[in-house]
Design a protein around this motif. Structure first.
Motif, PDB file in Angstrom:
ATOM      1  N   PHE A   1       0.708  -1.066  -0.063  1.00 51.48           N
ATOM      2  CA  PHE A   1       0.062   0.044  -0.180  1.00 51.48           C
ATOM      3  C   PHE A   1       0.965   1.173  -0.102  1.00 51.48           C
ATOM      4  O   PHE A   1       0.843   2.359  -0.785  1.00 51.48           O
ATOM      5  CB  PHE A   1      -0.987  -0.049   1.288  1.00 51.48           C
ATOM      6  CG  PHE A   1      -1.683   1.238   1.621  1.00 51.48           C
ATOM      7  CD1 PHE A   1      -2.691   1.733   0.646  1.00 51.48           C
ATOM      8  CD2 PHE A   1      -1.372   2.063   2.631  1.00 51.48           C
ATOM      9  CE1 PHE A   1      -3.333   2.667   0.743  1.00 51.48           C
ATOM     10  CE2 PHE A   1      -2.224   3.129   2.883  1.00 51.48           C
ATOM     11  CZ  PHE A   1      -3.249   3.711   2.187  1.00 51.48           C
ATOM     12  N   GLY A   2       1.917   1.286   0.775  1.00 52.38           N
ATOM     13  CA  GLY A   2       2.787   2.424   1.049  1.00 52.38           C
ATOM     14  C   GLY A   2       3.680   2.560  -0.181  1.00 52.38           C
ATOM     15  O   GLY A   2       3.473   3.519  -0.942  1.00 52.38           O
ATOM     16  N   LEU A   3       4.078   1.569  -0.829  1.00 52.43           N
ATOM     17  CA  LEU A   3       4.769   1.609  -2.161  1.00 52.43           C
ATOM     18  C   LEU A   3       3.906   2.154  -3.261  1.00 52.43           C
ATOM     19  O   LEU A   3       4.393   3.068  -4.092  1.00 52.43           O
ATOM     20  CB  LEU A   3       5.433   0.297  -2.506  1.00 52.43           C
ATOM     21  CG  LEU A   3       6.600  -0.149  -1.676  1.00 52.43           C
ATOM     22  CD1 LEU A   3       6.609  -1.858  -1.948  1.00 52.43           C
ATOM     23  CD2 LEU A   3       7.700   0.406  -1.985  1.00 52.43           C
ATOM     24  N   ASN A   4       2.681   1.544  -3.442  1.00 52.94           N
ATOM     25  CA  ASN A   4       2.032   2.027  -4.576  1.00 52.94           C
ATOM     26  C   ASN A   4       1.646   3.469  -4.288  1.00 52.94           C
ATOM     27  O   ASN A   4       1.511   4.237  -5.471  1.00 52.94           O
ATOM     28  CB  ASN A   4       0.624   1.298  -4.467  1.00 52.94           C
ATOM     29  CG  ASN A   4       0.808  -0.378  -4.967  1.00 52.94           C
ATOM     30  OD1 ASN A   4       2.009  -0.558  -5.406  1.00 52.94           O
ATOM     31  ND2 ASN A   4      -0.101  -1.112  -4.931  1.00 52.94           N
ATOM     32  N   GLY A   5       1.163   3.857  -3.035  1.00 55.80           N
ATOM     33  CA  GLY A   5       0.878   5.345  -2.780  1.00 55.80           C
ATOM     34  C   GLY A   5       1.922   6.110  -3.177  1.00 55.80           C
ATOM     35  O   GLY A   5       1.839   7.242  -3.958  1.00 55.80           O
ATOM     36  N   ALA A   6       3.287   5.843  -2.800  1.00 57.66           N
ATOM     37  CA  ALA A   6       4.388   6.584  -3.056  1.00 57.66           C
ATOM     38  C   ALA A   6       4.396   6.889  -4.490  1.00 57.66           C
ATOM     39  O   ALA A   6       4.869   7.900  -5.154  1.00 57.66           O
ATOM     40  CB  ALA A   6       5.452   6.188  -2.441  1.00 57.66           C
ATOM     41  N   PHE A   7       4.143   5.702  -5.511  1.00 60.42           N
ATOM     42  CA  PHE A   7       4.385   5.746  -7.079  1.00 60.42           C
ATOM     43  C   PHE A   7       3.108   6.471  -7.483  1.00 60.42           C
ATOM     44  O   PHE A   7       3.401   7.299  -8.472  1.00 60.42           O
ATOM     45  CB  PHE A   7       4.509   4.482  -7.513  1.00 60.42           C
ATOM     46  CG  PHE A   7       5.888   3.677  -7.307  1.00 60.42           C
ATOM     47  CD1 PHE A   7       6.832   4.494  -7.082  1.00 60.42           C
ATOM     48  CD2 PHE A   7       5.803   2.388  -6.756  1.00 60.42           C
ATOM     49  CE1 PHE A   7       7.998   3.826  -6.537  1.00 60.42           C
ATOM     50  CE2 PHE A   7       6.897   1.613  -6.513  1.00 60.42           C
ATOM     51  CZ  PHE A   7       7.980   2.518  -6.382  1.00 60.42           C
ATOM     52  N   LEU A   8       2.097   6.690  -6.839  1.00 66.23           N
ATOM     53  CA  LEU A   8       0.844   7.124  -7.559  1.00 66.23           C
ATOM     54  C   LEU A   8       0.678   8.824  -7.115  1.00 66.23           C
ATOM     55  O   LEU A   8       0.135   9.408  -7.998  1.00 66.23           O
ATOM     56  CB  LEU A   8      -0.329   6.361  -7.221  1.00 66.23           C
ATOM     57  CG  LEU A   8      -0.427   5.136  -8.084  1.00 66.23           C
ATOM     58  CD1 LEU A   8      -1.964   4.455  -7.620  1.00 66.23           C
ATOM     59  CD2 LEU A   8      -0.638   5.448  -9.485  1.00 66.23           C
ATOM     60  N   THR A   9       1.009   8.854  -5.732  1.00 66.80           N
ATOM     61  CA  THR A   9       0.589  10.357  -5.542  1.00 66.80           C
ATOM     62  C   THR A   9       1.277  11.444  -6.411  1.00 66.80           C
ATOM     63  O   THR A   9       2.245  11.598  -6.671  1.00 66.80           O
ATOM     64  CB  THR A   9       1.004  10.541  -3.994  1.00 66.80           C
ATOM     65  OG1 THR A   9       0.360  11.797  -3.651  1.00 66.80           O
ATOM     66  CG2 THR A   9       2.571  10.568  -3.961  1.00 66.80           C
TER      67      THR A   9
END
Lengths: 127, 539
Positions: B118-126
């Motif tokens: 979740f954290g990784l995906n969020g960092a890439f998407l934000t």
């Protein structure tokens, strides 16, 4: 007011960095806490210092207090609080597993006094 | 279709909550199934997003439907989706290895694993700088738990360093974000890119300081010299699947550097254009030089793999530091290769450590690994991949990097460091392979059970006494397979190696994709327009 706030942030940061560079976990945790206080105040100041202004822009209000930094500070406080709790538990666990509270897991020569003073009531459980 | 952007965030978050709530009620077998199912679903969601983004261009999701500079934007462009795809593939392989036994130590492994994604995906998407900070914290907090999973002296010691360093890094991040907000009055990255060009001359110095502070934070996450010292200890002491998943964590730093460098401090940034590049290239080259010495000096396979991660970060950031279309494209081709290869090596080190009992993954002659020809063969393949020998993907990545460096003033330095590092990597990996698989292959398969028992005794001794802890406890929770290859653990390694081979087989479409991504990164106007819509340029 600016000078006072800047002085507070500077001294908190200074003390925080000093404590962060200590060899035992308790001062390091305190240093991290002071640093998080400093950064919270700093974030607060990024919206500029205003007194007695409404947070919502109104037709007759002369100015406004920027509400965004307050939201940022709130988030930062929550995260810093959780992280501090975690790092305290981790420091206690390291104290229990490694047998002392040096950040590298071994007391430095002649550093026994520092180690003893922070031993306190760390739980003597196994790993 | 912009709702597809939030799927890679919702899926792991929901899966993490479900796994957390069911941690006492549902059997481990069931929870493994839930976690694997969720991870595969995430992979499918990311594939769907990839198709959408290649077909329709940049997708933007405004959270809560707040208009762009005021709310939080999630942006899926080619770079984000590329990183998401790598994360999802890696997560599937790491998790498949983990459910073979590593996860049984604690009930919280599965929720933490999903929170990490979740954290990784969020960092890439934000698309928002403060939101990036929040997702960094999410992925770091999950990584602290995963790093310590299984316990042991070495893990606790390395974990303490990792946590304290990253908390100090978070503080720096907040200072940088606060400074940028104080001067530019926005945190939306697209909006920052617009406003940074109009910085008042008096404020240029402050914005430059904030930009370099941001770079310092990202360099800490990416493990760039001199901020790499936390990495070898942390990665070498944790369990194999966690180390494999962490192979993407340093790439988050590299991603953030690339994003900020091209978007905010790109060509259009006026006096602040190319803020990071002059610092980045020398640091990346020094990182490679230092890391390859670590690779040579390592006395265990995991530590060697950890230094190889640092080496790959140096190579990657050298490519990004060129700042040209060809350089960034080469980096984007090299990125999945280096991630998969490093992760596979960590998993293989786990298999070797299990098979050799008390010897662990130390680079000394010892009892033979069960099914040594097969495991050794896979090691050979990985070594060829990592060292960058033709005809595999490491070679292609480095070839493109060197080709991109031809036109650069620093060409001689780049060639010297990249090629020498490649040669020394070959030497180091050849030595490791011969020590682990050729020498001292006296024992047969039956020896491994005995070896395991002695390994357990040794590990218990380590934890009881004051000796060097080695944090192997959760890797030896079950005896290694007495005879025959450990297929269940070898499959994810082979899949990761296969993905690298896939990068060779599909080199044409992948390089076309990475070239288009680099092109899009160097023309950030489309990104800014997609995020801000009609509001671009509004004060």
């Amino acid at each position: 007011m600016e000078a006072l706030l800047a002085g507070i942030i500077a001294s908190l940061t200074g003390f925080g960095v000093y404590l962060l560079l200590r060899a035992y976990t308790f001062p390091v945790v305190l240093g991290l806490t002071l640093l998080s206080y400093a950064v919270n105040l700093f974030l607060f100041a990024t919206g500029r210092l205003t007194v007695g202004q409404p947070a919502v822009i109104g037709a007759e209000a002369a100015g406004y207090a920027d509400p965004l930094p307050q939201a940022l500070v709130l988030t930062a406080i929550v995260i810093a609080f959780a992280m501090t709790a975690f790092v305290i538990v981790l420091a206690l666990k390291a104290r229990a597993v490694l047998g002392n509270d040096h950040v590298d897991g071994r007391p430095v020569d002649g550093g026994e006094g520092g180690a003893v003073s922070h031993r306190g009531d760390a739980p003597e459980e196994g790993a | 279709m912009s709702q597809a952007v939030i799927l890679p965030l919702l899926l792991p978050l929901i899966a993490a909550i479900v796994l957390l709530l069911t941690r006492r009620r549902v059997s481990l077998r069931m929870r493994r199934g839930i976690n694997l199912g969720a991870t595969v679903l995430e992979l499918l969601a990311v594939l769907w997003l990839l198709v959408l983004v290649t077909a329709e261009g940049i997708l933007v999701y405004q959270v809560g439907d707040w208009p762009a500079p005021y709310g939080i934007s999630l942006v899926a462009d080619r770079l984000s989706v590329w990183m998401l795809l790598i994360t999802a593939l890696l997560a599937c392989c790491a998790l498949y290895y983990a459910v073979q036994g590593t996860d049984s130590g604690s009930r919280h492994f599965h929720p933490l694993f999903q929170l990490q994604i979740f954290g990784l995906n969020g960092a890439f998407l934000t698309g928002d700088l403060f939101n990036l900070f929040v997702f960094f914290e999410v992925l770091l907090l999950a990584s602290y738990g995963l790093l310590l999973h299984g316990g042991g002296r070495a893990r606790v010691r390395a974990g303490l360093h990792f946590v304290v360093l990253n908390l100090a890094g978070s503080t720096l991040f907040l200072f940088a974000v606060g400074t940028l907000y104080g001067i530019l009055g926005t945190l939306n990255m697209a909006d920052l890119a617009v406003r940074v060009a109009d910085t008042a001359p008096a404020d240029v110095g402050i914005v430059r300081a904030a930009g370099l502070l941001l770079f310092t934070v990202f360099a800490l996450k990416a493990a760039l010299v001199p901020l790499y010292l936390w990495l070898p200890g942390a990665y070498a002491s944790t369990s194999a699947p966690v180390a494999a998943l962490f192979a993407i964590m340093t790439k988050v730093g590299a991603y953030a550097i690339l994003r900020v460098e091209t978007l905010i401090f790109g060509d259009a940034a006026g006096p602040l254009a190319h803020l990071i590049e002059p610092v980045l290239l020398p640091l990346a080259l020094i990182t490679m030089a230092v890391a390859v010495l670590g690779v040579l000096a390592a006395q265990g396979l995991r530590r060697q793999a950890a230094y190889l991660v640092v080496l790959s970060i140096g190579t990657l950031l050298t490519a990004f530091a060129l700042g040209t279309r060809a350089g960034i494209a080469a980096g984007l081709y090299y990125l999945p290769h280096s991630t998969f290869a490093a992760a596979a090596l960590f998993l293989l080190a786990g298999i070797v450590a299990r098979g050799r009992g008390a010897m662990g993954e130390r680079l000394e002659p010892g009892p033979a690994v069960p099914a040594a020809p097969l495991v050794g063969g896979v090691f050979f393949l990985l070594a060829v991949l990592i060292a960058g020998l033709p005809p595999l993907s490491g070679f292609l990545g480095k070839w493109m990097l060197l080709q991109a460096a031809l036109a650069q003033p620093a060409m001689a330095w780049i060639f010297a460091v990249v090629l020498t590092a490649g040669l020394l990597t070959i030497v180091a990996l050849a030595r490791s392979g011969s020590l682990l698989f050729y020498r001292g292959a006296q024992g047969g398969g039956d020896a491994s059970a005995v070896a395991w028992a002695s390994g357990l005794a040794a590990a218990v001794e380590h934890d009881a006494g004051g000796g060097h802890g080695d944090g192997r406890r959760c890797d030896i929770e079950a005896p290694a397979v007495a005879a025959g290859p450990d297929w269940k653990r070898l499959i994810p390694v082979m899949v990761l190696a296969g993905l690298c081979l896939g990068l060779v087989a599909a080199a044409a479409p992948v390089t076309a994709f990475s070239a288009a991504t680099a092109e899009a990164l160097l023309t950030p106007e489309r990104y800014i327009e997609a995020v801000l819509g009609g509001a671009a340029g509004e004060p």
